[in-house]
Design a protein around this motif. Structure first.
Motif, mmCIF file in Angstrom:
data_model
loop_
_atom_site.group_PDB
_atom_site.id
_atom_site.type_symbol
_atom_site.label_atom_id
_atom_site.label_comp_id
_atom_site.label_asym_id
_atom_site.label_seq_id
_atom_site.Cartn_x
_atom_site.Cartn_y
_atom_site.Cartn_z
ATOM 1 N N ALA A 59 0.830 -1.208 0.000
ATOM 2 C CA ALA A 59 0.000 0.000 0.000
ATOM 3 C C ALA A 59 0.860 1.252 0.000
ATOM 4 C CB ALA A 59 -0.920 -0.015 1.221
ATOM 5 N N ALA A 60 2.069 1.132 0.552
ATOM 6 C CA ALA A 60 2.987 2.274 0.593
ATOM 7 C C ALA A 60 4.396 1.773 0.335
ATOM 8 C CB ALA A 60 2.904 2.965 1.950
ATOM 9 N N VAL A 61 5.152 2.574 -0.418
ATOM 10 C CA VAL A 61 6.524 2.206 -0.770
ATOM 11 C C VAL A 61 7.443 3.364 -0.418
ATOM 12 C CG1 VAL A 61 8.066 1.446 -2.619
ATOM 13 C CG2 VAL A 61 5.612 0.871 -2.735
ATOM 14 N N LEU A 62 8.313 3.122 0.566
ATOM 15 C CA LEU A 62 9.296 4.154 0.922
ATOM 16 C C LEU A 62 10.545 3.960 0.071
ATOM 17 C CD1 LEU A 62 10.598 6.421 2.601
ATOM 18 C CD2 LEU A 62 11.202 4.691 4.318
ATOM 19 N N LEU A 63 10.919 5.002 -0.664
ATOM 20 C CA LEU A 63 12.137 4.958 -1.479
ATOM 21 C C LEU A 63 13.269 5.597 -0.682
ATOM 22 C CD1 LEU A 63 10.391 6.112 -4.771
ATOM 23 C CD2 LEU A 63 10.899 3.756 -4.035
ATOM 24 N N ALA A 64 13.924 4.791 0.147
ATOM 25 C CA ALA A 64 14.995 5.301 1.009
ATOM 26 C C ALA A 64 16.341 5.037 0.355
ATOM 27 C CB ALA A 64 14.891 4.658 2.389
ATOM 28 N N VAL A 65 16.473 5.562 -0.848
ATOM 29 C CA VAL A 65 17.710 5.384 -1.627
ATOM 30 C C VAL A 65 18.400 6.743 -1.757
ATOM 31 C CG1 VAL A 65 16.787 3.390 -2.889
ATOM 32 C CG2 VAL A 65 16.455 5.696 -3.814
ATOM 33 N N PRO A 66 19.686 6.745 -2.156
ATOM 34 C CA PRO A 66 20.375 8.019 -2.319
ATOM 35 C C PRO A 66 19.632 8.948 -3.293
ATOM 36 C CG PRO A 66 21.953 6.223 -2.375
ATOM 37 C CD PRO A 66 20.587 5.596 -2.369
ATOM 38 N N VAL A 67 19.795 10.272 -3.110
ATOM 39 C CA VAL A 67 19.010 11.233 -3.891
ATOM 40 C C VAL A 67 19.119 11.030 -5.388
ATOM 41 C CG1 VAL A 67 18.772 13.149 -2.270
ATOM 42 C CG2 VAL A 67 20.882 12.938 -3.617
ATOM 43 N N ASP A 68 20.277 10.562 -5.876
ATOM 44 C CA ASP A 68 20.409 10.437 -7.326
ATOM 45 C C ASP A 68 19.727 9.173 -7.864
ATOM 46 O OD1 ASP A 68 22.242 8.796 -6.176
ATOM 47 O OD2 ASP A 68 23.939 9.388 -7.416
ATOM 48 N N GLY A 69 19.152 8.368 -6.960
ATOM 49 C CA GLY A 69 18.456 7.171 -7.406
ATOM 50 C C GLY A 69 16.944 7.246 -7.261
ATOM 51 N N ILE A 70 16.441 8.310 -6.651
ATOM 52 C CA ILE A 70 15.002 8.385 -6.336
ATOM 53 C C ILE A 70 14.140 8.477 -7.594
ATOM 54 C CG2 ILE A 70 13.215 9.786 -5.221
ATOM 55 C CD1 ILE A 70 15.443 10.518 -3.119
ATOM 56 N N ALA A 71 14.484 9.398 -8.500
ATOM 57 C CA ALA A 71 13.653 9.591 -9.698
ATOM 58 C C ALA A 71 13.554 8.302 -10.502
ATOM 59 C CB ALA A 71 14.219 10.730 -10.551
ATOM 60 N N GLY A 72 14.640 7.568 -10.601
ATOM 61 C CA GLY A 72 14.633 6.303 -11.332
ATOM 62 C C GLY A 72 13.637 5.325 -10.723
ATOM 63 N N TRP A 73 13.605 5.246 -9.405
ATOM 64 C CA TRP A 73 12.661 4.337 -8.743
ATOM 65 C C TRP A 73 11.212 4.778 -8.947
ATOM 66 C CZ3 TRP A 73 12.614 -0.424 -7.044
ATOM 67 C CH2 TRP A 73 13.840 -1.051 -6.772
ATOM 68 N N VAL A 74 10.962 6.072 -8.891
ATOM 69 C CA VAL A 74 9.589 6.552 -9.111
ATOM 70 C C VAL A 74 9.151 6.191 -10.527
ATOM 71 C CG1 VAL A 74 8.070 8.569 -9.215
ATOM 72 C CG2 VAL A 74 9.813 8.421 -7.420
ATOM 73 N N ARG A 75 10.052 6.379 -11.482
ATOM 74 C CA ARG A 75 9.736 6.039 -12.881
ATOM 75 C C ARG A 75 9.460 4.546 -13.030
ATOM 76 N NH1 ARG A 75 14.358 8.640 -14.453
ATOM 77 N NH2 ARG A 75 13.859 10.857 -14.413
ATOM 78 N N ARG A 76 10.311 3.745 -12.400
ATOM 79 C CA ARG A 76 10.178 2.291 -12.490
ATOM 80 C C ARG A 76 8.848 1.811 -11.882
ATOM 81 N NH1 ARG A 76 15.440 0.856 -9.999
ATOM 82 N NH2 ARG A 76 16.081 2.567 -11.369
ATOM 83 N N LEU A 77 8.365 2.567 -10.875
ATOM 84 C CA LEU A 77 7.138 2.157 -10.173
ATOM 85 C C LEU A 77 5.932 2.993 -10.605
ATOM 86 C CD1 LEU A 77 8.681 1.692 -6.599
ATOM 87 C CD2 LEU A 77 7.951 -0.122 -8.166
ATOM 88 N N ALA A 78 6.037 3.633 -11.779
ATOM 89 C CA ALA A 78 4.974 4.547 -12.226
ATOM 90 C C ALA A 78 3.607 3.858 -12.261
ATOM 91 C CB ALA A 78 5.311 5.118 -13.602
ATOM 92 N N ASP A 79 3.594 2.557 -12.563
ATOM 93 C CA ASP A 79 2.315 1.842 -12.673
ATOM 94 C C ASP A 79 1.925 1.133 -11.377
ATOM 95 O OD1 ASP A 79 2.023 2.618 -15.299
ATOM 96 O OD2 ASP A 79 3.213 0.908 -16.032
ATOM 97 N N HIS A 80 2.732 1.277 -10.346
ATOM 98 C CA HIS A 80 2.419 0.600 -9.085
ATOM 99 C C HIS A 80 1.197 1.262 -8.448
ATOM 100 C CE1 HIS A 80 2.793 -0.966 -5.011
ATOM 101 N NE2 HIS A 80 3.606 -1.883 -5.508
ATOM 102 N N PRO A 81 0.252 0.468 -7.963
ATOM 103 C CA PRO A 81 -0.976 1.062 -7.417
ATOM 104 C C PRO A 81 -0.786 1.708 -6.036
ATOM 105 C CG PRO A 81 -1.053 -1.329 -7.228
ATOM 106 C CD PRO A 81 0.191 -1.009 -8.011
#
Lengths: 274, 274
Positions: free
Chosen positions: B59-81
C-alpha cells in the motif's frame, strides 16, 4: 606550595578544583574583578580564600583572565617572586607586548595555553577533569627561567594535561586553523540563518553552530589578537571554497566528490593518532 | 497495510523499525541493491522478508535510496498502485526530472524529506526513534493525490515525526542554508587541516568538523542536485565572511565584536522556539 588564581571563571576554577583534588597545593587564593565569581568559587570550595591582591608568598600564579587582560597582569606582577603562567589562546602578541626595552620577557612568566574548554562558563561550571588528557601548550622564550618552566609543566601534568613545548608563532598558526578559523566561519555562517530556518535544522546544524554561541567580547579579542595568522588561514580557506564552488558552477559531480573525499580523509582516525 | 522499503540503510531500516514497533503495518518487505544490507535488516528483525521486487500489493513504498536514485525508482514504479514516498534531502530537481510531457508528476508519488539522520549508517544503526520529534517535510505538487498525501502524512506522524507541508522550492532553499552550506563549509575547512594539527584540537573542532566526515558520493549528489540554491547561499555567506575579514584587516575590535554578537543572537533559544 601556595597557588593564586587570578580569574575564577571556568578555566581558573577548574584548575583550582583539579589542583585541590590532587593535593598539589597547600592553599589556593582566588582573585576576580567579578566579586560574585570569586564568592561562588569560595562557596563551592574550589578556593580557600578570596583576596584583593596576589599574595606575595604565592609560589605560582595562574592568570586565567581574558586574553586582552593577560599582559596587564604580567606587567602588574613583574616584581612578584612567584612563577606566573596564563591560559590565553593567543600567545605571540601577548609576548610581543610584554617585551621590555631590552626585548626580554619577564623570566618568571611562562606563556601557556591549555587546549580545553566547555560551552559553559563561570565557577559553577568548574570541572576538575577539564584538563585531563588535553594538551597544555607552553611557549617559553629563551630567557624564560628553566625552573619556572619545570614548575608550570609539573602543574599542568599534575592536573592531567599533556604538557607540550612549542614556539608562540607555531602555536598561534596552529590555533588559527584549528580553533579561530572555525569560530570565524561559524559566526559568518550564522549570519545566513533566519528564525524561520531553525525549525528545519538537523543535528549537523547544531554541531556546526555550537561554537557560534561563544562570548562576543572574548572572541573579538582572540580573533583580533591573532588576526595575522587568522587572515592567512582565511585566505587559504577561501581558495578551497572557490574550488568547491567551481565544481558546483560546472556541475562537475566527479570533481566535487573527489574534493569531499579528500576533505574527509583529513579526519581519519589514523591521522588523529599521529 | 503492507509496506515496502526500498533501501535498508539507516533511513529505511529506522523507518521499518519504527513502523513495526508501533504496529502500523501488517508486513514490511525490504529491498536493497546491497543484498547484505537487506539480509542484515532481516536478521535484526527490522523487516519481515527480503524481496527482489516491490510487491504489487504494497500500500505504501518508501524509497529510502540516495538522492540520485530516487527519480529512477519513481519512474520504475509509475504503474504501481500503491503510494510512493521518498526521503531525499533535495526535492525540486527530483520533481522536475519526473515531470512527464504534460508537465505532471505521478499523482501517487509524495516527495518527502525527514530531517533526521545520524553519523552512523546501515541497518545496524537503525533507530526506531530516529524520526521522533523531527520534522518530516512533504512537498506535494497540485496534481498529487490528496489521499496519498494523507496516507504519507499519517505514516510520518505514526513514527513520531512532525509532518509539515511546504513547496519544494522553499524546502530546497531552506536546506541549502541549514544543511548543505554547513557541509560545504566543513569540507572546504577540512582542506586546511594537516595531520600535525590534530593533536591540538579542542571540542569545538570536533563539533565543527563532524559533518565533514559525510559520505562523499552521497554528498556530491546532494550538493550537486541543489547547486542553484546552494550557490545563492554561498554568495551571501561570502559577503558575511568579507565583513568579518574587513574588521580583522582594520583591527576594528568593536565592529568585530558587534558582528559576533549579532551572529550569536541568531541562535537564541527564543528564536529556536518560533
Amino acid at each position: 606550595m601556595k597557588l593564586a588564581v587570578v580569574g575564577t571563571g571556568l578555566i581558573g576554577a577548574s584548575f583550582a578544583k583539579a589542583v585541590r583534588r590532587r593535593g598539589l597545593s597547600s592553599e589556593i587564593v582566588g582573585l576576580d574583578a567579578d566579586s560574585e565569581n570569586a564568592a561562588t568559587a569560595l562557596r563551592l570550595g574550589l578556593i580557600d580564600r578570596v583576596s584583593d591582591a596576589v599574595p606575595r608568598d604565592a609560589a605560582a600564579v595562574l592568570l586565567a583572565v581574558p586574553v586582552d587582560g593577560i599582559a596587564g597582569w604580567v606587567r602588574r606582577l613583574a616584581d612578584h617572586p612567584g612563577t606566573l603562567f596564563d591560559a590565553g589562546s593567543v600567545k605571540a602578541p601577548i609576548i610581543e607586548s610584554l617585551k621590555g626595552q631590552d626585548g626580554a620577557l619577564p623570566p618568571r612568566y611562562v606563556p601557556c595555553h591549555p587546549i580545553a574548554g566547555s560551552e559553559r562558563s563561570g565557577p559553577e561550571a568548574a570541572d576538575g577533569d577539564l584538563f585531563a588528557g588535553r594538551p597544555a601548550v607552553l611557549t617559553p622564550v629563551p630567557e624564560t627561567d628553566p625552573a619556572a618552566i619545570d614548575q608550570v609543566r609539573a602543574l599542568w601534568r599534575g592536573v592531567g594535561a599533556d604538557a607540550q613545548l612549542m614556539s608562540a608563532a607555531d602555536h598561534d598558526r596552529i590555533m588559527a586553523v584549528t580553533s579561530h578559523l572555525p569560530h570565524l566561519l561559524a559566526f559568518a555562517y550564522l549570519d545566513q540563518v533566519e528564525a524561520g530556518h531553525l525549525p528545519h535544522t538537523g543535528g549537523g546544524f547544531e554541531d556546526f553552530t555550537r561554537i557560534g554561541a561563544a562570548a562576543p567580547h572574548l572572541w573579538a579579542s582572540i580573533l583580533g589578537l591573532n588576526r595575522g595568522p587568522l587572515i592567512t588561514a582565511l585566505a587559504a580557506f577561501k581558495e578551497s571554497l572557490d574550488s568547491f564552488e567551481r565544481t558546483l558552477a560546472n556541475d562537475d559531480r566527479e570533481a566535487l566528490e573527489a574534493l569531499i573525499d579528500a576533505a574527509g580523509r583529513r579526519l581519519t582516525r589514523d591521522q588523529k593518532k599521529q
